[in-house]
Design a protein around this motif. Structure first.
Motif, PDB file in Angstrom:
ATOM      1  N   GLN A  32     -17.221   8.113 -47.652  1.00  0.00           N
ATOM      2  CA  GLN A  32     -17.618   7.056 -46.851  1.00  0.00           C
ATOM      3  C   GLN A  32     -16.446   7.049 -45.519  1.00  0.00           C
ATOM      4  O   GLN A  32     -16.613   6.395 -44.543  1.00  0.00           O
TER       5      GLN A  32
ATOM      6  N   SER B 193     -27.325  13.384 -51.876  1.00  0.00           N
ATOM      7  CA  SER B 193     -27.695  12.858 -50.441  1.00  0.00           C
ATOM      8  C   SER B 193     -29.106  12.553 -50.502  1.00  0.00           C
ATOM      9  O   SER B 193     -29.789  13.246 -51.491  1.00  0.00           O
TER      10      SER B 193
ATOM     11  N   ASN C  21     -25.468   0.947 -50.169  1.00  0.00           N
ATOM     12  CA  ASN C  21     -24.494   1.689 -49.813  1.00  0.00           C
ATOM     13  C   ASN C  21     -24.280   1.513 -48.241  1.00  0.00           C
ATOM     14  O   ASN C  21     -23.389   1.698 -47.872  1.00  0.00           O
ATOM     15  N   PHE C  22     -25.582   1.724 -47.687  1.00  0.00           N
ATOM     16  CA  PHE C  22     -25.567   1.850 -46.108  1.00  0.00           C
ATOM     17  C   PHE C  22     -25.009   0.244 -45.614  1.00  0.00           C
ATOM     18  O   PHE C  22     -24.117   0.081 -44.730  1.00  0.00           O
TER      19      PHE C  22
ATOM     20  N   ALA D 101     -18.625   7.606 -42.161  1.00  0.00           N
ATOM     21  CA  ALA D 101     -20.074   7.322 -42.244  1.00  0.00           C
ATOM     22  C   ALA D 101     -20.612   6.460 -41.058  1.00  0.00           C
ATOM     23  O   ALA D 101     -21.790   6.494 -40.634  1.00  0.00           O
TER      24      ALA D 101
ATOM     25  N   LEU E 259     -24.448   5.521 -38.446  1.00  0.00           N
ATOM     26  CA  LEU E 259     -25.333   4.316 -38.749  1.00  0.00           C
ATOM     27  C   LEU E 259     -25.286   3.306 -37.589  1.00  0.00           C
ATOM     28  O   LEU E 259     -25.438   2.320 -37.418  1.00  0.00           O
TER      29      LEU E 259
ATOM     30  N   TYR F  92     -27.196   0.304 -36.629  1.00  0.00           N
ATOM     31  CA  TYR F  92     -28.181   0.016 -37.929  1.00  0.00           C
ATOM     32  C   TYR F  92     -28.412  -1.543 -37.840  1.00  0.00           C
ATOM     33  O   TYR F  92     -27.602  -2.502 -37.502  1.00  0.00           O
TER      34      TYR F  92
ATOM     35  N   THR G 195     -28.647  12.162 -43.294  1.00  0.00           N
ATOM     36  CA  THR G 195     -28.739  11.674 -44.362  1.00  0.00           C
ATOM     37  C   THR G 195     -28.383  12.766 -45.388  1.00  0.00           C
ATOM     38  O   THR G 195     -28.355  12.597 -46.553  1.00  0.00           O
TER      39      THR G 195
ATOM     40  N   LEU H  93     -22.868  10.257 -46.255  1.00  0.00           N
ATOM     41  CA  LEU H  93     -23.833   9.097 -46.542  1.00  0.00           C
ATOM     42  C   LEU H  93     -24.519   9.604 -47.907  1.00  0.00           C
ATOM     43  O   LEU H  93     -25.789   8.864 -48.226  1.00  0.00           O
TER      44      LEU H  93
END
Length: 543
Positions: free
Chosen positions: A61, A79, A131-132, A145, A149, A152, A178, A183
């Protein structure tokens, strides 16, 4: 030497001192050369792989951006999706299916049942959310990463195996992202570790290998994970890896790395300079070769630079560069002359070779028309000012110095003096930020045409000071939908504008190359032209 010889007219001798990180050609797999074992894959053994650079960080990440890191981390994490190298399309992986809202703001993933991280914890929708959320919370530290995003908002856990990822603005390129290792999902036990500490290898993923140990500047050793059986459909072997262990030996010096391959100390190696590729080919070694997708190596032009305000000067630059000479003098036939600002392996690539050919007569005509006259030293002058272009570059690709020296000579032929500086990545970024440059030499690898937005959109960093509403509309248009065909139309429009209006000058496609001995089988590149997970790799020799 190889049957193909470097042209030695100018810089051929410089090739002997290059320390290059090289990559591969579209549609080509491992070349058939040297003795190859017949029959089915042989389980067991240790694959020893030579890297030219230390990973530095094993956190996918953040920080894991060079080949040394990406080759390793891809083995540890899975992934949500996989990008098929042959088609550029996405296929299921941890997610069995997905839905995207028409405005590309909401992405709903249904996860595969029974998948676990290597510590036994389950892969669930909560894993996606955690994770996100962790990436966004880390901010700039999650440099690998966070750009994927953009906008987001949140991830909603609809049920244990359904995750709904929401954005405040359209993000049509997110679906392709993704498939990246950046990610890839990490276990709760890893997310509980402070972000900075994950760099040393304190991470757990759901991939086909687990980390045994990482000794910086020496080696990374991985062990096969028992019970793995959820590789994507693009792999021939969707279950446990064939090899018991993978050892990545870090050998920075190119000659030593090549020698280790020849002596059998390692069975495969990346980051091979062009002159060694020819030597190894003649000795019967085979190669895995594929061009990097994304922006090709070339010049991006600072539109705020006074000397480049005239479109005739920008077009003259384009016509005054002989890309074939660059490739034939300093690289190998594995590298392709650029046919667009995007490499051919990028979804949305559009052939623009008719617009970027070498034509020194046209270059001279355009400069004459723009009022630039030859001075006593051959450099053109206008209103008492010599035609000098200041160029910045990053020294992360070995041949850059020699390539720029050759380009310097080419531009001098049409009366342009190019001065350049090779620096570190932080120096490069600071120069782009200040705008104290005319040309920037470099590339940007990503298997998606959104790389154009990340580089040239005014809404981003706008490093090249482009003010073009038509280009901005095309870049925003491809981001506003996840439909591949619609996105490709917008990406094609952006490619045309970037080349035709002189915002960039494509030169050569970066290519990834892995050399291997006859005892190695099944090594392949992914769609990003980085080492794919080694499920299919096996060894028939003593390693």
């Amino acid at each position: 030497m190889s049957s193909w010889h470097f042209r030695r007219r100018r810089l051929g001798l410089l090739a002997l001192s290059l320390a290059v990180a090289v990559v591969a050609i579209a549609g080509c797999g491992a070349e058939a050369a040297g003795p190859r074992a017949e029959g089915p894959p042989k389980p067991g053994g240790n694959l020893v792989f030579g890297l030219g650079v230390d990973p530095v960080s094993l956190n996918p990440q953040g920080g894991a951006s060079g080949n040394g890191a990406l080759y390793v981390t891809r083995q540890l994490v899975d992934s949500l999706t996989e990008q098929d190298p042959a088609t550029g399309g996405l296929v299921p992986w941890l997610a069995t299916k997905w839905e995207v809202s028409p405005d590309a703001k909401v992405f709903t993933f249904t996860l595969r049942e029974g998948v676990t991280f290597s510590d036994g914890s389950p892969v669930t929708a909560q894993s996606v959310k955690d994770n996100f959320d962790s990436i966004v919370a880390a901010g700039a530290k999650a440099s690998g990463a966070l750009p994927f995003l953009t906008g987001y908002a949140r991830t909603v856990v609809v049920d244990p195996l359904t995750a709904q990822v929401e954005f405040n603005a359209s993000n049509g390129a997110f679906l392709q992202a993704t498939s990246s290792s950046a990610l890839g999902l990490l276990a709760p036990s890893t997310l509980a570790v402070p972000f900075e500490e994950r760099a040393s290898g304190k991470l757990v993923g759901s991939g086909p290998f687990v980390l045994d140990h990482y000794t910086p500047n020496s080696e990374v050793v991985l062990r096969k994970r028992a019970g793995y059986d959820w590789a994507p459909e693009t792999r021939r072997n969707r279950g446990e890896a064939y090899v018991d262990t993978v050892t990545f030996k870090i050998i920075p010096e190119a000659g030593a790395r090549t020698g280790a391959l020849q002596s059998g100390q390692i069975a495969a190696a990346s980051d091979l300079p062009p002159q060694y590729v020819g030597l190894l080919r003649d000795s019967g070694y085979s190669f895995v070769v594929r061009p990097n997708p994304g922006l090709v190596y070339g010049f991006s032009l600072n539109q705020a630079a006074p000397v480049l305000a005239d479109s005739n000067v920008r077009r003259a630059l384009r016509s005054g560069i002989d890309a074939a000479e660059v490739r034939d003098t300093l690289l190998t036939p594995d590298f392709a002359v650029a046919t667009s600002v995007l490499a051919k392996t990028t979804p949305g690539w559009l052939d623009q070779s008719a617009s970027i050919g070498y034509d020194p007569d046209e270059a001279n005509r355009l400069l004459d028309e723009a009022g630039w006259r030859r001075g006593a030293d051959g450099i053109r002058v206008k209103d008492g000012r010599p035609l000098v272009l200041n160029t910045v570059s990053v020294s992360n690709f070995g041949p850059n110095q020699s390539i720029l020296e050759l380009l310097q000579q080419q531009l001098k032929r049409i009366g342009i003096r190019m001065e350049f500086k090779n620096g570190t990545v932080p120096e490069w970024l600071e120069t782009l930020k200040t705008g104290a440059f005319d040309l920037a030499w470099g590339n940007f690898s990503r298997a998606d045409g959104d790389v154009l937005r990340m580089t040239y959109a005014a809404a981003g960093n706008n490093s090249y000071r482009i003010d073009d509403p038509e280009l901005e509309a095309a870049l925003r248009g491809q981001q506003a939908t996840a439909d591949p065909q619609v996105r490709a139309q917008f990406i094609n429009a952006a490619e045309r504008l970037i080349v035709d209006r002189g915002y960039a000058i494509p030169v050569v496609e970066l290519t990834s190359i892995i050399g291997q001995s006859g005892e190695v089988h099944g090594i392949e590149f992914g769609a990003d032209s980085r080492l794919q997970q080694l499920n299919d790799a096996w060894v028939s020799g003593p390693h």
